[in-house]
Design an enzyme around this catalytic site. Structure first.
Site, PDB file in Angstrom:
ATOM      1  N   HIS A 146      19.767  17.786  10.974  1.00 44.83           N
ATOM      2  CA  HIS A 146      20.640  17.086  11.193  1.00 44.83           C
ATOM      3  C   HIS A 146      21.694  15.911  11.518  1.00 44.83           C
ATOM      4  O   HIS A 146      21.658  16.743  12.584  1.00 44.83           O
ATOM      5  CB  HIS A 146      22.317  18.431   9.642  1.00 44.83           C
ATOM      6  CG  HIS A 146      22.799  16.801   8.568  1.00 44.83           C
ATOM      7  ND1 HIS A 146      24.239  16.971   9.608  1.00 44.83           N
ATOM      8  CD2 HIS A 146      23.254  16.778   7.662  1.00 44.83           C
ATOM      9  CE1 HIS A 146      24.434  16.166   8.280  1.00 44.83           C
ATOM     10  NE2 HIS A 146      24.135  16.771   7.167  1.00 44.83           N
ATOM     11  N   ASP A 205      19.353  20.519   1.794  1.00 45.85           N
ATOM     12  CA  ASP A 205      18.499  20.288   0.774  1.00 45.85           C
ATOM     13  C   ASP A 205      17.550  21.850   0.687  1.00 45.85           C
ATOM     14  O   ASP A 205      16.512  21.731  -0.200  1.00 45.85           O
ATOM     15  CB  ASP A 205      17.574  19.355   0.920  1.00 45.85           C
ATOM     16  CG  ASP A 205      18.392  17.571   0.835  1.00 45.85           C
ATOM     17  OD1 ASP A 205      18.621  17.129   1.589  1.00 45.85           O
ATOM     18  OD2 ASP A 205      18.793  17.709  -0.308  1.00 45.85           O
TER      19      ASP A 205
HETATM   20  C1  SDX Z   1      21.419  15.538   4.039  1.00 46.65           C
HETATM   21  O1  SDX Z   1      24.219  12.733   6.856  1.00 46.65           O
HETATM   22  C2  SDX Z   1      24.486  13.654   6.009  1.00 46.65           C
HETATM   23  O2  SDX Z   1      25.334  14.112   5.807  1.00 46.65           O
HETATM   24  C3  SDX Z   1      23.174  14.118   5.021  1.00 46.65           C
HETATM   25  C4  SDX Z   1      23.669  15.220   4.202  1.00 46.65           C
HETATM   26  C5  SDX Z   1      24.795  14.959   2.717  1.00 46.65           C
HETATM   27  O3  SDX Z   1      24.949  16.080   2.377  1.00 46.65           O
HETATM   28  O4  SDX Z   1      25.109  13.824   2.419  1.00 46.65           O
HETATM   29  O5  SDX Z   1      23.595  16.305   4.407  1.00 46.65           O
HETATM   30  C6  SDX Z   1      22.261  15.511   2.774  1.00 46.65           C
HETATM   31  O6  SDX Z   1      20.885  13.936   3.663  1.00 46.65           O
HETATM   32  C7  SDX Z   1      20.556  16.143   4.369  1.00 46.65           C
HETATM   33  C8  SDX Z   1      19.147  15.762   5.043  1.00 46.65           C
HETATM   34  C9  SDX Z   1      18.541  15.991   4.301  1.00 46.65           C
HETATM   35  N1  SDX Z   1      16.597  15.767   4.850  1.00 46.65           N
HETATM   36  C10 SDX Z   1      16.154  16.190   5.325  1.00 46.65           C
HETATM   37  O7  SDX Z   1      16.094  17.433   5.427  1.00 46.65           O
HETATM   38  C11 SDX Z   1      14.556  15.422   6.000  1.00 46.65           C
HETATM   39  C12 SDX Z   1      14.250  16.175   7.322  1.00 46.65           C
HETATM   40  N2  SDX Z   1      15.722  16.027   8.140  1.00 46.65           N
HETATM   41  C13 SDX Z   1      15.595  15.229   9.009  1.00 46.65           C
HETATM   42  O8  SDX Z   1      14.371  13.706   8.881  1.00 46.65           O
HETATM   43  C14 SDX Z   1      16.340  14.517  10.639  1.00 46.65           C
HETATM   44  O9  SDX Z   1      16.967  16.015  10.975  1.00 46.65           O
HETATM   45  C15 SDX Z   1      18.043  13.593   9.501  1.00 46.65           C
HETATM   46  C16 SDX Z   1      17.662  12.448   8.766  1.00 46.65           C
HETATM   47  C17 SDX Z   1      18.173  14.548   8.808  1.00 46.65           C
HETATM   48  C18 SDX Z   1      18.214  13.674  11.080  1.00 46.65           C
HETATM   49  O10 SDX Z   1      17.579  13.208  11.861  1.00 46.65           O
HETATM   50  P1  SDX Z   1      18.453  12.671  13.175  1.00 46.65           P
HETATM   51  O11 SDX Z   1      19.971  13.155  13.183  1.00 46.65           O
HETATM   52  O12 SDX Z   1      18.070  10.982  13.594  1.00 46.65           O
HETATM   53  O13 SDX Z   1      17.555  12.558  14.107  1.00 46.65           O
HETATM   54  P2  SDX Z   1      16.487  12.162  14.657  1.00 46.65           P
HETATM   55  O14 SDX Z   1      15.528  12.289  13.783  1.00 46.65           O
HETATM   56  O15 SDX Z   1      16.521  11.774  16.109  1.00 46.65           O
HETATM   57  O16 SDX Z   1      15.873  13.715  15.446  1.00 46.65           O
HETATM   58  C19 SDX Z   1      16.065  14.156  16.551  1.00 46.65           C
HETATM   59  C20 SDX Z   1      15.094  14.903  17.180  1.00 46.65           C
HETATM   60  C21 SDX Z   1      13.868  14.532  17.155  1.00 46.65           C
HETATM   61  O17 SDX Z   1      12.695  15.220  18.546  1.00 46.65           O
HETATM   62  P3  SDX Z   1      12.640  14.208  19.416  1.00 46.65           P
HETATM   63  O18 SDX Z   1      12.149  13.884  19.200  1.00 46.65           O
HETATM   64  O19 SDX Z   1      14.318  14.370  20.326  1.00 46.65           O
HETATM   65  O20 SDX Z   1      11.813  15.554  20.518  1.00 46.65           O
HETATM   66  O21 SDX Z   1      15.213  16.046  16.161  1.00 46.65           O
HETATM   67  C22 SDX Z   1      13.590  16.521  15.451  1.00 46.65           C
HETATM   68  C23 SDX Z   1      13.345  14.862  16.071  1.00 46.65           C
HETATM   69  O22 SDX Z   1      11.628  15.161  16.178  1.00 46.65           O
HETATM   70  N3  SDX Z   1      14.107  16.758  13.967  1.00 46.65           N
HETATM   71  C24 SDX Z   1      12.731  17.196  13.174  1.00 46.65           C
HETATM   72  C25 SDX Z   1      13.646  17.392  12.621  1.00 46.65           C
HETATM   73  N4  SDX Z   1      15.069  16.855  12.338  1.00 46.65           N
HETATM   74  C26 SDX Z   1      14.827  16.200  13.733  1.00 46.65           C
HETATM   75  N5  SDX Z   1      12.339  17.746  14.214  1.00 46.65           N
HETATM   76  C27 SDX Z   1      11.584  18.337  13.099  1.00 46.65           C
HETATM   77  N6  SDX Z   1      11.548  19.234  11.358  1.00 46.65           N
HETATM   78  C28 SDX Z   1      13.221  18.182  11.841  1.00 46.65           C
HETATM   79  N7  SDX Z   1      13.223  17.864  10.429  1.00 46.65           N
END
Ligand code: SDX
Length: 388
Positions: free
Chosen positions: A271, A325
């Site tokens: 998140h 989720d």
């Molecule tokens: C919702 O914003 C909100 O409030 C949204 C929400 C709401 O109520 O409206 O809470 C609802 O959208 C919940 C999120 C649902 N999505 C998912 O579950 C999809 C999986 N999650 C990721 O795609 C991610 O965690 C996000 C999109 C939710 C957040 O992404 P960020 O903050 O942009 O983080 P990032 O993609 O820049 O990642 C930062 C690091 C990376 O690693 P490095 O490249 O730095 O080594 O964290 C890692 C990412 O690879 N990472 C994950 C991960 N999420 C982040 N690695 C593995 N699995 C994950 N889920």
């Protein structure tokens, strides 16, 4: 691949943050998140208190008008929503032209936008107009979600039942039978948990759209389209498929190690704000357990718990924990809801937050128009096509 911030070259680049991470885009009094402590409040009330003691419609009222309603205000709001649940036959007929194979979020976005054709009067400075628009959208979005579910099965939509409260009526229209009271109560708590979450992507879409002074139906349609993405509201649909792909508890760690090695995003984890377990995931896990203790187990629940523990070891140090989720799909599946309806249900709930931000934006509006840092070509000489 997410853009990574580069070393600032200019004043403009000093403030550039990919995805606007950490950049305030508005003042707001609706919802506060403490991502380090894992705290979430709506208008100052904890989401735990609201999920345990309130109802979705009472929470809608709180989010939009800023105060918990008194008994008369709540009764009137509930009555108004109940009286506006029906949707014009024209919209139902339009939905019958949609391909049954289409995604319910696309059907919802189209039908939500079509409401603007039927309520074309716009009086954004009239509190009564705002109240009516809120009532219509809160009341009709569930009916449209349920209608497409029946229509794509080749059936006629079921008319709302005025004797059923909000969540019971939705589950009735969707599953063709009145739900068990506990199931309806748990579903209502799920709607509260999904109702609002400050400036997430779909709510930001809502505010940007609202800032142009378009109608509230276009605002909600814009937000629905944003919520549909798998990185946002669409993740809940993919969590169950991920758990089924893992298959058994002994496969959790090998599957997770392969996914991390492949830099795969684990659906339902991570998140932008929370660096601990999403407080909504904590409550949704409890609601799932309550359902399974009452109505029978789901083997995917134990598998999910195992995945959560394994992920905590591997991703916890990076602040990646279950988000809203991760457990919601297990609850909805136990309630007999089809997986591709999980995100439309998220939209039913988040319509409350989108409308609260719509109203707040109108209260102190300035059209959104951020700047950019131009990285394209300059001073190019025109060449006729035969010379290229
Ligand atoms: C919702 O914003 C909100 O409030 C949204 C929400 C709401 O109520 O409206 O809470 C609802 O959208 C919940 C999120 C649902 N999505 C998912 O579950 C999809 C999986 N999650 C990721 O795609 C991610 O965690 C996000 C999109 C939710 C957040 O992404 P960020 O903050 O942009 O983080 P990032 O993609 O820049 O990642 C930062 C690091 C990376 O690693 P490095 O490249 O730095 O080594 O964290 C890692 C990412 O690879 N990472 C994950 C991960 N999420 C982040 N690695 C593995 N699995 C994950 N889920």
């Amino acid at each position: 691949m997410a853009a990574t911030p580069t070393a600032p070259q200019s004043a403009g680049e000093l403030s550039f943050r990919p995805g606007l991470e950490g950049v305030p885009a508005t003042h707001s009094a609706i919802c506060d998140i403490d991502g380090q402590q894992g705290l979430l409040t709506y208008r100052g009330y904890s989401v735990e208190d609201l999920a345990n003691h309130s109802t979705f419609l009472e929470t809608v009222y709180l989010l939009i008008w800023g105060e918990l309603p008194d008994a008369d205000q709540l009764a009137e709001f509930e009555h108004e929503v109940q009286m506006h649940r029906r949707v014009s036959f024209r919209i139902r007929d339009m939905m019958k032209c949609f391909p049954a194979s289409g995604h319910p979020m696309d059907a919802l976005q189209s039908s939500a936008a079509s409401l603007g054709l039927f309520y074309s009067r716009r009086a954004l400075d009239d509190p009564q107009y705002i109240y009516q628009a809120v009532v219509r959208l809160i009341a009709k979005i569930p009916t449209m979600v349920a209608a497409f579910q029946l229509i794509r099965k080749g059936q006629d939509p079921i008319q709302p039942r005025d004797d059923l409260p909000f969540s019971s009526n939705f589950l009735y229209m969707l599953t063709e039978r009145a739900p068990d009271p506990l199931a309806a109560q748990i579903f209502d708590a799920c709607l509260i948990l999904h109702a609002e979450h400050s400036l997430n992507a779909s709510t930001f879409s809502a505010r940007v759209t609202a800032s142009t002074l378009t109608d509230p139906y276009a605002v909600v349609a814009s937000a629905v389209g944003t919520l549909a993405g798998p990185l946002h509201g669409g993740a809940n649909e993919y969590v169950l498929a991920m758990l089924e792909e893992i298959g058994s508890e002994d496969q959790v760690e090998p599957w997770l190690d392969r996914a991390i090695a492949a830099k795969q995003k684990i659906m339902g984890f991570g998140h932008r704000e929370y660096k601990v377990k999403d407080p909504r995931a904590v409550i949704l896990q409890q609601l799932a357990k309550q359902l399974f203790d009452t109505f029978g187990d789901d083997p995917l629940y134990d598998l999910a718990r195992k995945l959560e523990a394994a992920a905590a070891e591997r991703l916890g140090p990076k602040g990646i924990y279950p988000n809203v989720d991760f457990y919601s799909g297990l609850v909805y599946r136990k309630l007999g809801i089809a997986e591709d309806l999980f995100t439309p249900i998220f939209a039913i709930a988040r319509t409350a937050g989108w409308l609260a931000h719509w109203k707040e934006q109108l209260g102190a509006n300035r059209i959104y128009r951020p700047s950019q840092i131009y990285t394209g070509s300059t001073g190019r000489a025109w060449l006729p096509v035969q010379s290229r």
